[in-house]
Design a protein around this motif. Structure first.
Motif, mmCIF file in Angstrom:
data_model
loop_
_atom_site.group_PDB
_atom_site.id
_atom_site.type_symbol
_atom_site.label_atom_id
_atom_site.label_comp_id
_atom_site.label_asym_id
_atom_site.label_seq_id
_atom_site.Cartn_x
_atom_site.Cartn_y
_atom_site.Cartn_z
ATOM 1 N N LYS A 50 54.614 36.873 36.012
ATOM 2 C CA LYS A 50 54.834 35.579 36.661
ATOM 3 C C LYS A 50 54.296 34.408 35.830
ATOM 4 N N SER A 51 54.363 34.548 34.534
ATOM 5 C CA SER A 51 53.972 33.471 33.619
ATOM 6 C C SER A 51 52.541 32.983 33.841
ATOM 7 N N GLY A 52 51.662 33.902 34.190
ATOM 8 C CA GLY A 52 50.246 33.592 34.187
ATOM 9 C C GLY A 52 49.614 33.133 35.472
ATOM 10 N N ARG A 53 50.366 32.960 36.541
ATOM 11 C CA ARG A 53 49.775 32.461 37.783
ATOM 12 C C ARG A 53 49.906 33.501 38.894
ATOM 13 N N VAL A 54 48.789 33.778 39.589
ATOM 14 C CA VAL A 54 48.750 34.794 40.638
ATOM 15 C C VAL A 54 48.095 34.207 41.880
ATOM 16 N N VAL A 55 48.664 34.493 43.050
ATOM 17 C CA VAL A 55 48.027 34.147 44.321
ATOM 18 C C VAL A 55 47.616 35.453 45.002
ATOM 19 N N PRO A 56 46.597 35.437 45.870
ATOM 20 C CA PRO A 56 46.178 36.679 46.533
ATOM 21 C C PRO A 56 47.321 37.386 47.257
ATOM 22 N N ASN A 57 48.258 36.611 47.832
ATOM 23 C CA ASN A 57 49.394 37.206 48.550
ATOM 24 C C ASN A 57 50.208 38.120 47.647
ATOM 25 N N ASP A 58 50.248 37.825 46.339
ATOM 26 C CA ASP A 58 51.029 38.639 45.407
ATOM 27 C C ASP A 58 50.578 40.088 45.389
ATOM 28 N N LEU A 59 49.300 40.320 45.645
ATOM 29 C CA LEU A 59 48.756 41.678 45.544
ATOM 30 C C LEU A 59 48.942 42.487 46.815
ATOM 31 N N ALA A 60 49.268 41.820 47.931
ATOM 32 C CA ALA A 60 49.372 42.516 49.219
ATOM 33 C C ALA A 60 50.347 43.693 49.209
ATOM 34 N N GLU A 73 40.875 38.331 47.630
ATOM 35 C CA GLU A 73 40.373 37.057 47.108
ATOM 36 C C GLU A 73 38.968 37.198 46.526
ATOM 37 N N SER A 74 38.091 37.885 47.237
ATOM 38 C CA SER A 74 36.705 38.005 46.767
ATOM 39 C C SER A 74 36.637 38.703 45.416
ATOM 40 N N ARG A 75 37.467 39.731 45.215
ATOM 41 C CA ARG A 75 37.475 40.439 43.921
ATOM 42 C C ARG A 75 38.108 39.579 42.836
ATOM 43 N N MET A 76 39.094 38.776 43.192
ATOM 44 C CA MET A 76 39.722 37.905 42.198
ATOM 45 C C MET A 76 38.752 36.796 41.771
ATOM 46 N N ARG A 77 37.964 36.288 42.703
ATOM 47 C CA ARG A 77 36.993 35.250 42.354
ATOM 48 C C ARG A 77 35.946 35.786 41.377
ATOM 49 N N GLU A 78 35.642 37.059 41.482
ATOM 50 C CA GLU A 78 34.672 37.663 40.572
ATOM 51 C C GLU A 78 35.190 37.718 39.140
ATOM 52 N N MET A 79 36.514 37.620 38.979
ATOM 53 C CA MET A 79 37.099 37.676 37.641
ATOM 54 C C MET A 79 37.098 36.321 36.940
ATOM 55 N N VAL A 80 36.940 35.244 37.690
ATOM 56 C CA VAL A 80 37.002 33.901 37.109
ATOM 57 C C VAL A 80 35.847 33.709 36.125
ATOM 58 N N ASP A 81 36.199 33.407 34.856
ATOM 59 C CA ASP A 81 35.170 33.239 33.824
ATOM 60 C C ASP A 81 35.339 31.942 33.038
ATOM 61 N N GLY A 82 36.334 31.127 33.414
ATOM 62 C CA GLY A 82 36.522 29.852 32.730
ATOM 63 C C GLY A 82 37.337 29.930 31.462
ATOM 64 N N SER A 83 37.755 31.131 31.062
ATOM 65 C CA SER A 83 38.560 31.255 29.843
ATOM 66 C C SER A 83 39.717 32.239 30.030
ATOM 67 N N THR A 84 39.378 33.504 30.354
ATOM 68 C CA THR A 84 40.429 34.509 30.560
ATOM 69 C C THR A 84 41.125 34.308 31.897
ATOM 70 N N VAL A 85 40.357 34.017 32.927
ATOM 71 C CA VAL A 85 40.883 33.771 34.267
ATOM 72 C C VAL A 85 40.332 32.445 34.783
ATOM 73 N N CYS A 132 45.085 29.902 43.895
ATOM 74 C CA CYS A 132 45.740 30.655 42.826
ATOM 75 C C CYS A 132 44.757 30.883 41.683
ATOM 76 N N PHE A 133 45.106 31.844 40.836
ATOM 77 C CA PHE A 133 44.288 32.187 39.680
ATOM 78 C C PHE A 133 45.210 32.242 38.463
ATOM 79 N N ASP A 134 44.778 31.597 37.379
ATOM 80 C CA ASP A 134 45.613 31.497 36.181
ATOM 81 C C ASP A 134 45.094 32.373 35.051
ATOM 82 N N TYR A 135 46.043 32.967 34.331
ATOM 83 C CA TYR A 135 45.761 33.733 33.126
ATOM 84 C C TYR A 135 46.432 32.987 31.969
ATOM 85 N N PRO A 136 45.706 32.139 31.251
ATOM 86 C CA PRO A 136 46.315 31.317 30.191
ATOM 87 C C PRO A 136 47.081 32.114 29.146
ATOM 88 N N GLU A 137 46.636 33.332 28.840
ATOM 89 C CA GLU A 137 47.302 34.108 27.791
ATOM 90 C C GLU A 137 48.734 34.483 28.163
#
Length: 276
Positions: free
Chosen positions: A20-30, A41-53, A63-68
Motif C-alpha cells: 500500500k505504498s508505505g501507509r498502514v492503518v490498524p484496520n488493515d491488519l484486522a 494499535e498498541s503493538r504498532m505504536r511500539e514500532m514507531v522509531d522516527g525513521s523506519t516507522v 496511520c503508520f508510515d514506512y518511508p522505504e
C-alpha cells in the motif's frame, strides 16, 4: 524476547505497507489477525522509531508510515508463508494442526493462541474484537461514508450498541465521525480495507473460543428475552380484562415465556452478516 503477537503485527504491517505504498492503518491488519484493534494499535505504536516507522499526526485516521515503501506500487498482500516464522505453505507438515490459524504455521498458531488467551484473562479484548470485526466486515465494501442506521441494520448489535462502538472507534481515530445533510445526520467514514467473508468467518470462530467474547451477545439476547416476556405479560393482562380464566392465563403466560426464552437463547448467531 518479542511475543508472538508483536512479531505477527510487525511482519503483517510491513507486508501491508509494501503493498500500500508505505501507509498502514490498524484496520488493515484486522482481516489477518483475530484480535481487537487496541491490541493491534498498541503493538504498532511500539514500532514507531522516527525513521523506519513514523506516525503522522495530521491525518484523519490513525496511520503508520514506512518511508522505504513510499515508491512501491499498489499490489495485493502476499500470504505464502507463516506470518511469524516464515515457514512456507509448501511444507504441509508445518501446518497439520486442525486448529491452526490461517496465515500461521501450527507451532506459531499455538504460541499466539496461548498469548492471546492470557491477555483475555486480564483485558476485554475478545468482546471488543467481536464488535469491531463485525463492523469492519459490514463496511469493508463501502467506498463512501455510511449512515449509522445503515450499519446498525446489518449488524447483530442494537442501534445503541453500534453507535457506542463507532463513537469509541472514532475517538481512537480508527474511523471518522461525520455529521452531514447528505447522510441525514450521523455517519462514519472507514479506511478502505479488503475483508473477505472467509476471513471474517475464520476470525470470528477464533474469537468465540474466548469466553469473554460472548458477554455482549448474552446481554443482547437477555434484552430480547425480557422484552418478549414483557409483551406476553401485557397480552395476559389484556386477556384478564376480557375475563379469560386466571389459571388459564398463568398457564399460557408461563408456557409462552418459557418457549420464547428458549428460542431466543438457542437460536444460532449468523456466521456472517450482510455487507453494505
Amino acid at each position: 524476547m518479542k511475543g508472538a503477537l508483536k512479531t505477527a503485527v510487525e511482519n503483517i504491517s510491513a507486508r501491508i505497507a509494501a503493498a500500500k505504498s508505505g501507509r498502514v492503518v490498524p484496520n488493515d491488519l484486522a482481516p489477518y489477525l483475530p484480535v481487537s484493534l487496541e491490541l493491534i494499535e498498541s503493538r504498532m505504536r511500539e514500532m514507531v522509531d522516527g525513521s523506519t516507522v513514523l506516525e503522522p499526526g495530521e491525518e484523519d485516521f490513525l496511520c503508520f508510515d514506512y518511508p522505504e515503501f513510499y515508491d512501491s506500487p499498489q499490489c495485493s498482500v502476499e500470504r505464502s508463508d507463516c506470518w511469524i516464522c516464515h515457514a512456507e505453505a509448501r511444507e504441509p507438515q508445518r501446518f497439520n494442526d486442525p486448529d491452526t490459524l490461517p496465515g500461521f504455521c501450527s507451532a506459531c498458531s499455538r504460541e499466539l493462541s496461548r498469548e492471546l488467551m492470557e491477555l483475555a484473562e486480564n483485558t476485554g479484548w475478545p468482546a471488543a474484537a467481536m464488535k469491531e470485526h463485525e463492523l469492519l466486515y459490514i463496511t469493508s465494501s463501502a467506498d463512501e461514508p455510511v449512515r449509522l442506521a445503515a450499519v446498525a441494520g446489518k449488524s447483530r448489535l442494537t442501534l445503541g450498541k453500534v453507535k457506542q462502538q463507532l463513537t469509541e472507534m472514532s475517538r481512537r481515530r480508527w474511523v471518522k465521525m461525520l455529521v452531514t445533510q447528505e447522510l441525514g445526520g450521523l455517519g462514519f467514514l472507514f479506511p478502505k480495507i479488503s475483508y473477505s467473508k472467509s476471513e471474517f468467518k475464520e476470525n470470528q470462530a477464533f474469537i468465540r473460543k474466548h469466553p469473554a467474547s460472548m458477554r455482549d451477545e448474552v446481554e443482547i439476547r437477555l434484552i430480547k428475552a425480557l422484552s418478549g416476556v414483557a409483551v406476553i405479560l401485557v397480552l395476559c393482562i389484556v386477556g384478564a380484562v376480557f375475563h379469560i380464566p386466571f389459571p388459564l392465563l398463568v398457564l399460557i403466560g408461563v408456557a409462552a415465556s418459557a418457549a420464547f426464552i428458549w428460542k431466543t437463547f438457542s437460536k444460532k448467531t449468523p456466521v456472517a452478516p450482510d455487507r453494505i
